[in-house]
Design an enzyme around this catalytic site. Structure first.
Site, PDB file in Angstrom:
ATOM      1  N   LEU B 176      21.611   3.626  64.387  1.00 52.42           N
ATOM      2  CA  LEU B 176      20.892   2.536  63.713  1.00 52.42           C
ATOM      3  C   LEU B 176      21.762   1.311  63.515  1.00 52.42           C
ATOM      4  O   LEU B 176      21.277   0.178  63.573  1.00 52.42           O
ATOM      5  CB  LEU B 176      20.403   3.006  62.348  1.00 52.42           C
ATOM      6  CG  LEU B 176      19.122   3.820  62.335  1.00 52.42           C
ATOM      7  CD1 LEU B 176      18.950   4.480  60.977  1.00 52.42           C
ATOM      8  CD2 LEU B 176      17.921   2.932  62.651  1.00 52.42           C
ATOM      9  N   HIS B 216      22.931  -1.522  54.018  1.00 48.55           N
ATOM     10  CA  HIS B 216      23.967  -0.489  54.052  1.00 48.55           C
ATOM     11  C   HIS B 216      25.205  -0.973  54.820  1.00 48.55           C
ATOM     12  O   HIS B 216      26.343  -0.856  54.332  1.00 48.55           O
ATOM     13  CB  HIS B 216      23.365   0.764  54.710  1.00 48.55           C
ATOM     14  CG  HIS B 216      24.310   1.909  54.900  1.00 48.55           C
ATOM     15  ND1 HIS B 216      24.319   3.020  54.087  1.00 48.55           N
ATOM     16  CD2 HIS B 216      25.265   2.138  55.836  1.00 48.55           C
ATOM     17  CE1 HIS B 216      25.245   3.871  54.501  1.00 48.55           C
ATOM     18  NE2 HIS B 216      25.837   3.361  55.576  1.00 48.55           N
ATOM     19  N   GLU B 217      24.998  -1.526  56.005  1.00 50.54           N
ATOM     20  CA  GLU B 217      26.145  -1.930  56.834  1.00 50.54           C
ATOM     21  C   GLU B 217      26.927  -3.073  56.187  1.00 50.54           C
ATOM     22  O   GLU B 217      28.162  -3.109  56.258  1.00 50.54           O
ATOM     23  CB  GLU B 217      25.682  -2.346  58.236  1.00 50.54           C
ATOM     24  CG  GLU B 217      24.968  -1.262  59.033  1.00 50.54           C
ATOM     25  CD  GLU B 217      25.748   0.027  59.174  1.00 50.54           C
ATOM     26  OE1 GLU B 217      26.973   0.015  58.996  1.00 50.54           O
ATOM     27  OE2 GLU B 217      25.118   1.063  59.435  1.00 50.54           O
ATOM     28  N   HIS B 226      30.774   5.439  51.927  1.00 50.58           N
ATOM     29  CA  HIS B 226      29.625   6.327  51.690  1.00 50.58           C
ATOM     30  C   HIS B 226      29.805   7.079  50.377  1.00 50.58           C
ATOM     31  O   HIS B 226      30.920   7.545  50.078  1.00 50.58           O
ATOM     32  CB  HIS B 226      29.496   7.334  52.832  1.00 50.58           C
ATOM     33  CG  HIS B 226      29.122   6.701  54.139  1.00 50.58           C
ATOM     34  ND1 HIS B 226      29.748   6.994  55.317  1.00 50.58           N
ATOM     35  CD2 HIS B 226      28.177   5.775  54.433  1.00 50.58           C
ATOM     36  CE1 HIS B 226      29.203   6.283  56.297  1.00 50.58           C
ATOM     37  NE2 HIS B 226      28.246   5.526  55.776  1.00 50.58           N
ATOM     38  N   ASP B 280      14.842   4.238  54.579  1.00 47.48           N
ATOM     39  CA  ASP B 280      14.805   2.911  53.936  1.00 47.48           C
ATOM     40  C   ASP B 280      14.043   2.934  52.611  1.00 47.48           C
ATOM     41  O   ASP B 280      14.458   2.330  51.622  1.00 47.48           O
ATOM     42  CB  ASP B 280      14.137   1.890  54.864  1.00 47.48           C
ATOM     43  CG  ASP B 280      15.118   1.344  55.908  1.00 47.48           C
ATOM     44  OD1 ASP B 280      16.191   1.958  56.098  1.00 47.48           O
ATOM     45  OD2 ASP B 280      14.801   0.308  56.532  1.00 47.48           O
TER      46      ASP B 280
END
Lengths: 102, 312
Positions: B176, B216-217, B226, B280
């Site tokens: 992703l 997130h990234e 994480h 998500d």
């Protein structure tokens, strides 16, 4: 097996959704995998004896562990990467799928 | 480095290859030194030795590099705008689903006070819409940064001290997205998102159709780890953030509260945190402890991004 078939010389990604009780299934990068956040575990045979195992890394891409492969009897390949060594029994393969006995 | 590319040492001298090899080795050493400095600063913030009662919002100019093979992958401006809008909700705790944070953790929800705008001036000082588009012959890209260089079918980064580079392309093997932590080479600095996990419209597909992959990234790009601690299923790993409970592996899908691992009852894993691996629709919070790490990042390796006035 004295050497590896040329179609094995690529990077193979664990298609765990296709695993059976007996076999782990691996596919090339262009296989239409369902998306996920974690990178799939993968392994790569290189001509000349190079071998790389890839595990999940901290920034969502793979972290490589470099080692070597050595062909053994019948369907077996001994691989070394990171701290470990193990024997892979390849039960089927062509350019699109690699199956390894669990 | 946090790269999945294996660099082969040259078997014999070939000057170009050798030069590249030496550059990467040197970068690897400087990267380790930079990472140590960055983590020492983060520790100073986490321990309270330093603090940053930042009240101003940091405005980060974004350049979206669309690298497409098929027309479908050439994502629309509408899809890009939908992604920027998600970031401006999630990084300000303005996302409507923040109300779904369990009551026990509502007090930990943090407004990170960061906003994102498509760049209006390019590196040469010319007006821009903040989007570059390039058609490529490559059908997909791996996690090895090839999308970040024109020479390998992608698009070169803009200066990372002034822009967040966000590449959008077809990633291979179902990935992703991926990121680079602060402290790495400028030419690969930024985040990469596969087009089907980008934004909320166009080619975005469930269950990653709400733009949270970029949330997130960019968390990694701002030095967040994480919450599972990156030690597989172990309980010894840590994200170096005190207010995210210790948990085992990353979670996937849409877990039900509470999910107990590593003896972390009664409340269990904070799986609704953006730095878990859930769908998500199941992630909707950053914490105050994560804000401290980001403040340290903005005081250290990414300090050049502070003080940029918001674009008109």
């Amino acid at each position: 097996m004295s050497d590896l078939s040329p179609d094995l010389f690529q990077r193979w990604y664990h298609s765990f959704e296709e695993d059976t009780d007996d076999e782990a299934v691996y596919r090339p990068a262009d296989f239409p995998f369902p998306p996920r956040r974690a990178p799939r575990e993968s392994l790569e045979f290189r001509p000349g004896g190079g071998y790389i195992e890839y595990g999940p890394g901290p920034a969502d891409r793979s972290a490589p562990s470099r080692g070597s492969w050595e062909a053994e009897q019948a369907d077996a390949v001994r691989v070394r990467a990171g701290a470990g060594t193990r024997l892979l029994h390849i039960t089927a393969h062509d350019g699109q799928v690699l199956k390894i006995r669990k | 480095m946090d790269s999945d590319e294996i660099i082969e040492a040259p078997a014999r001298r070939r000057c170009a290859t050798e030069d590249v090899h030496r550059r990467l080795l040197n970068e690897s050493i400087s990267y380790r030194v930079a990472r140590t400095d960055i983590e020492n600063l983060a520790f100073a913030y986490a321990s309270g030795e330093k603090r940053d009662d930042r009240t101003e919002v940091v405005n980060i100019p974004v350049v979206v590099h669309v690298v497409y093979n098929t027309e479908e992958q050439n994502v629309s401006r509408e899809q890009i705008d939908s992604q920027i809008a998600v970031l401006n909700e999630d990084y300000r705790a303005l996302n409507p689903d923040v109300k779904d944070v369990p009551p026990i953790w509502q007090g930990l929800v943090a407004d990170l006070k960061i906003e994102f705008r498509l760049a209006t001036v390019d590196p040469q000082g010319n007006p821009t819409d903040g989007v570059t588009r390039r058609q490529t012959t490559r059908t997909s890209f791996g996690g090895n940064d090839t999308v970040k260089f024109a020479a390998t079918g992608g698009t070169d980064a803009w200066p990372s001290d002034r822009y967040l580079n966000m590449w959008v392309c077809q990633l291979s093997a179902g990935l992703l997205g991926y990121a680079q932590f602060p402290g790495g080479p400028a030419e690969t600095d930024g985040v990469v998102i596969t087009h089907t996990g980008f934004g909320k419209t166009g080619t975005a597909r469930a269950p990653f159709e709400l733009g949270r992959t970029a949330t997130h990234e960019i968390g990694h790009w701002l030095n967040l780890f994480h919450i599972g601690g990156d030690d597989g299923t172990g309980c010894g790993g840590t994200d170096l953030v005190a207010d995210t409970p210790n948990q085992s592996d990353q979670n996937v899908g849409r877990p039900k509260f509470p999910r107990i691992t590593c003896g972390n009852g009664p409340n269990g894993d904070m799986f609704m945190n953006y730095m878990d691996y859930v769908d998500d629709a199941a992630m909707f919070m950053f914490t105050k402890g994560q804000l401290e790490r980001i403040d340290a990042c903005l005081a250290g390796p990414r300090q050049s991004l502070k003080g940029i006035p918001p674009s008109p």
